[in-house]
Design an enzyme around this catalytic site. Structure first.
Site, PDB file in Angstrom:
ATOM      1  N   ASP A  67      -5.207   3.316  -3.942  1.00 53.41           N
ATOM      2  CA  ASP A  67      -4.063   2.444  -4.224  1.00 53.41           C
ATOM      3  C   ASP A  67      -4.362   1.435  -5.325  1.00 53.41           C
ATOM      4  O   ASP A  67      -3.495   0.646  -5.698  1.00 53.41           O
ATOM      5  CB  ASP A  67      -3.583   1.733  -2.953  1.00 53.41           C
ATOM      6  CG  ASP A  67      -4.664   0.938  -2.238  1.00 53.41           C
ATOM      7  OD1 ASP A  67      -5.841   1.333  -2.310  1.00 53.41           O
ATOM      8  OD2 ASP A  67      -4.330  -0.080  -1.588  1.00 53.41           O
ATOM      9  N   HIS A 272      -0.952  -7.726  -1.724  1.00 48.49           N
ATOM     10  CA  HIS A 272      -1.575  -6.591  -1.034  1.00 48.49           C
ATOM     11  C   HIS A 272      -1.116  -6.525   0.421  1.00 48.49           C
ATOM     12  O   HIS A 272      -1.901  -6.272   1.338  1.00 48.49           O
ATOM     13  CB  HIS A 272      -3.110  -6.674  -1.117  1.00 48.49           C
ATOM     14  CG  HIS A 272      -3.794  -5.367  -0.875  1.00 48.49           C
ATOM     15  ND1 HIS A 272      -4.298  -5.008   0.358  1.00 48.49           N
ATOM     16  CD2 HIS A 272      -4.056  -4.321  -1.695  1.00 48.49           C
ATOM     17  CE1 HIS A 272      -4.853  -3.810   0.283  1.00 48.49           C
ATOM     18  NE2 HIS A 272      -4.713  -3.370  -0.966  1.00 48.49           N
TER      19      HIS A 272
END
Length: 305
Positions: A67, A272
């Site tokens: 990611d 995040h």
């Protein structure tokens, strides 16, 4: 010169969705466009932000979880399709070069430009870029795999010329401007010293930005990031998931706020986020219990330093 600013391209963790993108951001500083991490969808978000691809010459990858870099091969391929010729510098953990070169080998892709790899493997802080405008350092973090954050620091600005004062003194010529900008006094032909402060204005304050993702709660970074103007610190979980944060090598919003407070930063930006939480304002509220100057980052938002 553009204002120093951070544009968030993606600020969620793990899985990209139709609304949320993994970590990626652009730092505009001293004329540079630094790309920090490159999750899936980065080039789409760059287009939405109207950031020109050819302005990106330096790319920083924090670690090799997908990611944070799965969008990179696509972006590099697009550079090639657009006819890019100038080189790209990639600062990343050892291993990324092998991944990228393997892809281009087996896809029979011949790049029209060079990729310069600066491979990172040290567990200590390193200065990885240093020129007349900026200095950039790694911030060793504590995650499940080798991970760095990055500290960006502007170099001192030149003093600003006070043209009204300068024009009152016939001895000063254009060739003298450089010395005045770097702070030197002016000496006339008959030996009179005119203090620099009479001929120039103070420069703008230099700015600094610290990017910290992904990491467990790690007070070791506090000394290095003290007094930065903007700190981006991962906050994957809320405190109700503190044990999960520990087990996965991540932080809570509450813990990010502790780091910000102890480091005396000017502003904290959270990101995040885990998809377990639907309202990112909950992260902001939790952090505000500890630190007032905090904001939950949002995709495609730009934040001035």
């Amino acid at each position: 010169m553009e204002n120093t600013a951070l544009t968030i391209l993606g600020c969620h963790s793990s899985i990209p969705t139709t609304k949320f993108y993994p970590t990626s951001q652009i730092l505009k500083i001293k004329g540079y466009y630094f790309l920090i991490d490159c999750g899936e969808g980065t080039q789409v978000q760059l287009r939405k932000s109207k950031i020109k691809f050819n302005k990106i010459e330096h790319i920083f990858i924090s670690h090799l979880h997908g990611d944070h870099f799965f969008g990179l091969i696509g972006l590099l391929s697009t550079f090639n399709l657009l006819g890019r010729e100038k080189s790209v510098n990639i600062y990343a953990p050892k291993g990324l070069k092998e991944i990228i070169e393997s892809h281009f080998k087996w896809s029979y892709t011949k790049l029209k430009y060079y990729i310069i790899y600066i491979e990172l493997s040290s567990d200590k802080t390193e200065k990885i870029l240093d020129n007349e405008k900026v200095a950039i350092y790694t911030i060793p973090l504590k995650h499940r795999i080798y991970t760095n954050g990055f500290l960006f620091k502007e170099k001192s600005n030149y003093r600003k010329l006070n043209m009204h004062a300068i024009q009152q003194i016939p001895y000063i010529n254009v060739v003298d401007y450089k010395n005045l900008k770097i702070g030197k006094d002016f000496k006339t032909h008959d030996g009179i010293i005119i203090p620099n402060s009479k001929l120039t204005f103070n420069p703008k304050n230099t700015l600094s930005y610290a990017f910290c993702s992904d990491t467990s709660f790690y007070p070791n970074i506090i000394e290095q990031i003290q007094f930065v103007d903007l700190l981006y610190h991962e906050s994957t979980f809320l405190n109700i998931e503190k044990i999960r944060a520990i087990n996965t090598g991540h932080s809570t919003a509450y813990q990010a706020a502790i780091i910000a407070k102890e480091a005396k930063v000017k502003k904290l930006l959270l990101g995040h986020y885990s998809h377990r939480f639907t309202d990112i304002q909950d992260f902001e509220k939790e952090a505000q219990e500890i630190f007032n100057h905090v904001e939950a980052s949002k995709s495609l938002q730009t934040y001035l330093l």
